[in-house]
Structures are given as structure tokens and as C-alpha cells.
Write an enzyme that holds these catalytic residues in place. Structure first.
Site, PDB file in Angstrom:
ATOM      1  N   ALA A 136     -27.244  13.437  34.168  1.00 14.61           N
ATOM      2  CA  ALA A 136     -26.801  12.759  35.394  1.00 14.61           C
ATOM      3  C   ALA A 136     -25.367  12.312  35.167  1.00 14.61           C
ATOM      4  CB  ALA A 136     -27.686  11.550  35.653  1.00 14.61           C
ATOM      5  N   GLY A 142     -30.585  14.574  32.599  1.00 15.63           N
ATOM      6  CA  GLY A 142     -30.879  15.240  33.867  1.00 15.63           C
ATOM      7  C   GLY A 142     -30.691  16.755  33.785  1.00 15.63           C
ATOM      8  N   GLU A 159     -33.854  17.981  32.474  1.00 18.35           N
ATOM      9  CA  GLU A 159     -34.837  17.801  33.554  1.00 18.35           C
ATOM     10  C   GLU A 159     -34.665  18.867  34.642  1.00 18.35           C
ATOM     11  OE1 GLU A 159     -33.679  13.664  33.978  1.00 18.35           O
ATOM     12  OE2 GLU A 159     -35.706  13.018  33.471  1.00 18.35           O
ATOM     13  N   GLU A 173     -31.100   9.677  27.046  1.00 17.31           N
ATOM     14  CA  GLU A 173     -30.944   8.460  27.856  1.00 17.31           C
ATOM     15  C   GLU A 173     -31.109   7.193  27.032  1.00 17.31           C
ATOM     16  OE1 GLU A 173     -32.749  11.121  28.699  1.00 17.31           O
ATOM     17  OE2 GLU A 173     -32.512  11.602  30.835  1.00 17.31           O
TER      18      GLU A 173
HETATM   19  C1  HXC Z   1     -20.300  12.167  33.383  1.00 11.88           C
HETATM   20  C2  HXC Z   1     -19.750  13.490  31.587  1.00 11.88           C
HETATM   21  C3  HXC Z   1     -21.096  13.571  31.204  1.00 11.88           C
HETATM   22  C4  HXC Z   1     -22.064  12.895  31.999  1.00 11.88           C
HETATM   23  C5  HXC Z   1     -19.920  14.682  29.781  1.00 11.88           C
HETATM   24  N1  HXC Z   1     -19.060  14.191  30.680  1.00 11.88           N
HETATM   25  N2  HXC Z   1     -21.171  14.333  30.075  1.00 11.88           N
HETATM   26  N3  HXC Z   1     -19.348  12.801  32.663  1.00 11.88           N
HETATM   27  N4  HXC Z   1     -21.615  12.228  33.069  1.00 11.88           N
HETATM   28  N5  HXC Z   1     -23.367  12.959  31.750  1.00 11.88           N
HETATM   29  C6  HXC Z   1     -17.597  14.349  30.711  1.00 11.88           C
HETATM   30  C7  HXC Z   1     -16.922  13.548  29.619  1.00 11.88           C
HETATM   31  O1  HXC Z   1     -16.749  12.209  30.019  1.00 11.88           O
HETATM   32  C8  HXC Z   1     -15.613  14.270  29.492  1.00 11.88           C
HETATM   33  O2  HXC Z   1     -14.776  13.908  30.552  1.00 11.88           O
HETATM   34  C9  HXC Z   1     -16.009  15.732  29.730  1.00 11.88           C
HETATM   35  O3  HXC Z   1     -17.252  15.699  30.417  1.00 11.88           O
HETATM   36  C10 HXC Z   1     -16.188  16.495  28.428  1.00 11.88           C
HETATM   37  O4  HXC Z   1     -17.110  15.777  27.624  1.00 11.88           O
HETATM   38  P1  HXC Z   1     -16.827  15.396  26.093  1.00 11.88           P
HETATM   39  O5  HXC Z   1     -17.693  14.248  25.747  1.00 11.88           O
HETATM   40  O6  HXC Z   1     -15.350  15.237  25.867  1.00 11.88           O
HETATM   41  O7  HXC Z   1     -17.300  16.719  25.356  1.00 11.88           O
HETATM   42  P2  HXC Z   1     -17.889  16.838  23.888  1.00 11.88           P
HETATM   43  O8  HXC Z   1     -17.121  15.997  22.926  1.00 11.88           O
HETATM   44  O9  HXC Z   1     -17.988  18.304  23.621  1.00 11.88           O
HETATM   45  O10 HXC Z   1     -19.356  16.211  23.960  1.00 11.88           O
HETATM   46  C11 HXC Z   1     -20.347  16.840  24.762  1.00 11.88           C
HETATM   47  C12 HXC Z   1     -21.580  15.889  24.936  1.00 11.88           C
HETATM   48  C13 HXC Z   1     -21.071  14.535  25.489  1.00 11.88           C
HETATM   49  C14 HXC Z   1     -22.260  15.698  23.592  1.00 11.88           C
HETATM   50  C15 HXC Z   1     -22.524  16.582  25.905  1.00 11.88           C
HETATM   51  O11 HXC Z   1     -20.221  14.773  26.629  1.00 11.88           O
HETATM   52  C16 HXC Z   1     -22.183  13.625  25.890  1.00 11.88           C
HETATM   53  O12 HXC Z   1     -22.824  13.012  25.060  1.00 11.88           O
HETATM   54  N6  HXC Z   1     -22.402  13.488  27.218  1.00 11.88           N
HETATM   55  C17 HXC Z   1     -23.403  12.588  27.762  1.00 11.88           C
HETATM   56  C18 HXC Z   1     -24.773  13.162  27.587  1.00 11.88           C
HETATM   57  C19 HXC Z   1     -25.846  12.208  28.129  1.00 11.88           C
HETATM   58  O13 HXC Z   1     -25.968  11.066  27.659  1.00 11.88           O
HETATM   59  N7  HXC Z   1     -26.612  12.677  29.131  1.00 11.88           N
HETATM   60  C20 HXC Z   1     -27.632  11.861  29.763  1.00 11.88           C
HETATM   61  C21 HXC Z   1     -27.033  11.147  30.931  1.00 11.88           C
HETATM   62  S1  HXC Z   1     -28.231  10.028  31.650  1.00 11.88           S
HETATM   63  P3  HXC Z   1     -13.234  13.495  30.309  1.00 11.88           P
HETATM   64  O14 HXC Z   1     -12.771  13.084  31.670  1.00 11.88           O
HETATM   65  O15 HXC Z   1     -13.256  12.392  29.309  1.00 11.88           O
HETATM   66  O16 HXC Z   1     -12.615  14.744  29.806  1.00 11.88           O
HETATM   67  C22 HXC Z   1     -29.225  10.999  32.533  1.00 11.88           C
HETATM   68  C23 HXC Z   1     -30.304  10.259  33.268  1.00 11.88           C
HETATM   69  C24 HXC Z   1     -31.040  11.167  34.203  1.00 11.88           C
HETATM   70  O17 HXC Z   1     -29.115  12.177  32.585  1.00 11.88           O
HETATM   71  C25 HXC Z   1     -31.835  10.337  35.168  1.00 11.88           C
HETATM   72  C26 HXC Z   1     -32.093  11.105  36.443  1.00 11.88           C
HETATM   73  C27 HXC Z   1     -32.570  10.219  37.558  1.00 11.88           C
END
Ligand code: HXC
Length: 257
Positions: free
Chosen positions: A65, A108, A111, A131
Site C-alpha cells: 500500500a 498490499g 495481497e 506491515e
Molecule cells: C510508498 C514506496 C513504497 C510504499 C517504496 N516506495 N515502497 N512509497 N509506499 N509502500 C518508494 C520509496 O519511498 C522510494 O521513493 C521509491 O519507492 C524506491 O524505494 P526505495 O526504498 O528507495 O528502494 P529500495 O532501497 O530498493 O527498497 C525497496 C523496498 C523498500 C525494500 C521494497 O522500498 C520498502 O521497504 N518499501 C516498503 C515496503 C512495505 O513496508 N510495504 C508494506 C506497506 S503497508 P523515493 O521518492 O524516496 O525515491 C501495506 C499495508 C496493506 O501494504 C494494507 C492494505 C489495506
């Protein structure tokens, strides 16, 4: 045409949807989920579409998400979140949906892949529910579909530690049906889509419905539903055509009737 998605028709009967927010690793914001739900509604009504492949980029199927969007919502905002309805619409898509996953399928993103009927993964794909690292938990099926896909112990481990698993591990657990070289993931998913698109659409639709039902009902109920669907198909022209084609030793021509 949606801003956050690309749509192609690379094979007769098969559509390819590509998530297209590369700068955010295809993070699922409200706009993307809304556009995906609307596009699937259109493809549901399109008789020329018999199977859909959903993919992202080589780096990310979807990294979850959109965390920045999520940060702006309090409990009331989450209660009224329009994304819930989008997720439900995506989940109701009645035609076969095949996810071709490369790179990150997190939160997400995992999911969303699990909303698909079949997951093909490229070597290097990572499936996870991180998460817990954000102080939250999965909210779009990650505790329910993941447990059904991989069993209790592994679902607990993934959700409670937030640690991801790779494509091969996901395949051993049954989350993923096939693992390919990353450059062939979409091609393989399209090939599976082409095979499915050549079958009788009504049989495909009812078989999908019966298989999904098996995940959330008792055996007797599931068997009853299967029998009803099997009986309904006896009224279809495609069943008559399929049997006649077998007897006449030729390929069937299915029309969806
Ligand atoms: C918003 C995101 C994002 C996310 C990555 N980005 N994931 N933006 N939401 N979920 C953005 C980063 O901020 C960054 O933007 C760009 O994408 C590249 O990401 P990096 O982190 O620089 O890349 P990298 O170092 O290769 O790391 C990749 C990664 C990391 C390991 C996937 O991005 C990460 O941990 N992302 C979050 C993963 C996560 O926690 N997902 C769950 C979300 S909660 P900029 O502008 O800085 O370049 C969820 C709840 C669902 O999903 C509930 C549903 C109702």
C-alpha cells in the site's frame, strides 16, 4: 486510459495489465486500485477477454500500500477508505486472473498477487507481509489468504516477523505455481492465459468459482456447489460442442454459450 496502468492485448482472448508507478515501486495508492478495479469491470463485460495477466516491473510487482497515503489517514479515514471497495471489486473479478510477479511483492503487493488465481514468479521475486515493521498488520487479506496458501506456521512466521520469502520457497509452499527466469515470467503467464482462453468460458468461470469456494466452506457445501455448477454446464452449447468435437476427432470451437 488509466494513468497508473498499461493495458495490452498481446494474444487473442488475453489481456495484459501492467502496474505503472515505477518511481514508487508500484505502491498501491487509491488511484491505482480504483483504476484497476474499473479496468477489471470493463474486462468482465468484454467477451473478447477470457483471461487476464497482471504484472508490475522487473524490480517490483508492488511494494505495498502507498505508505505516504496511509500516513494521512486516521482510524475514521481508514474506516471510510475507498480502497476497501476497490479491493472487493478486484476480488469479484470472475475471469481467470494470473499474476506474473518479479521483484518485490510486499504487503498490499503480496495481497494483490494473492487475489490472482495463479501466481507465476520470476527468480528473485520476494513475497512478504512487512506491515509489522510499520506497527500495523496486513489489512487486505494477508492474514486470511496467506494462511490458506502457505499454512499456519509459515503465515505466522511471515506476518509476525515481517520477513519475506523468495520465489522458490513460495513455490514449495504452494503460494506460487511456477518459477521462471525473470525475463520470461510475463511470457509464461501469457502462455497459460492463452491455454485458458481457448477453453469454454462458462466452464472456466464456474470451475474458478467452485475452486474459490473450496477455500471458505465445508466439504459438503463445496461438493454441492460443484455438482450444481457441473449440472448447469450440461445446458451449455459449449459442452455439446466439446463432446461432439471429441467424438469427431477435431478441435472444439467454443463460443461462450
Ligand atoms: C510508498 C514506496 C513504497 C510504499 C517504496 N516506495 N515502497 N512509497 N509506499 N509502500 C518508494 C520509496 O519511498 C522510494 O521513493 C521509491 O519507492 C524506491 O524505494 P526505495 O526504498 O528507495 O528502494 P529500495 O532501497 O530498493 O527498497 C525497496 C523496498 C523498500 C525494500 C521494497 O522500498 C520498502 O521497504 N518499501 C516498503 C515496503 C512495505 O513496508 N510495504 C508494506 C506497506 S503497508 P523515493 O521518492 O524516496 O525515491 C501495506 C499495508 C496493506 O501494504 C494494507 C492494505 C489495506
Amino acid at each position: 486510459m488509466p494513468d497508473t496502468l498499461l493495458l495490452d492485448a498481446p494474444e487473442a482472448g488475453v489481456r495484459l495489465i501492467t502496474l505503472n508507478r515505477p518511481a514508487a515501486l508500484n505502491a498501491l495508492n487509491t488511484q491505482l486500485l480504483g483504476e484497476l478495479a474499473a479496468l477489471l469491470d470493463e474486462l468482465e463485460a468484454d467477451d473478447g477477454c477470457r483471461a487476464v495477466v497482471l504484472t508490475g516491473s522487473q524490480k517490483a510487482f508492488a511494494a505495498g500500500a502507498d505508505i505516504n497515503e496511509m500516513a494521512e489517514r486516521d482510524a475514521v479515514g481508514i474506516l471510510n477508505d475507498p480502497r476497501v471497495a476497490h479491493w472487493q471489486r478486484i476480488g469479484r473479478f470472475p475471469k481467470p486472473l494470473i499474476a506474473a510477479v518479479n521483484g518485490f511483492a510486499l504487503g498490499g503487493g503480496c495481497e494483490l498477487a494473492m487475489q490472482a488465481d495463479i501466481i507465476i514468479a520470476g527468480e528473485g521475486a520476494r513475497f512478504g507481509q512487512p506491515e509489522i515493521n510499520l506497527g500495523i498488520m496486513p489489512g487486505a487479506g494477508g492474514t486470511q489468504r496467506l494462511l490458506r496458501a502457505v499454512g499456519k506456521a509459515m503465515a505466522m512466521q511471515m506476518v509476525l516477523t515481517g520477513e519475506a520469502i523468495d520465489a522458490r520457497h513460495a513455490q514449495r509452499l504452494g503460494l506460487v505455481s511456477e518459477v521462471t527466469q525473470p525475463e520470461f515470467t510475463v511470457e509464461r503467464a501469457l502462455a497459460i492465459g492463452r491455454v485458458i482462453a481457448s477453453k469454454a468460458p462458462l466452464a472456466v468461470r464456474l470451475a474458478k468459482e467452485a475452486l474459490l469456494k473450496a477455500m471458505d466452506c465445508d466439504l459438503a457445501t463445496g461438493l454441492r456447489l460443484e455438482r450444481h455448477a457441473f449440472t448447469v454446464l450440461a445446458a451449455s452449447r459449449d459442452r455439446a460442442e466439446g463432446i461432439r468435437a471429441f467424438q469427431e476427432k477435431r478441435a472444439p470451437v467454443f463460443t461462450g454459450n
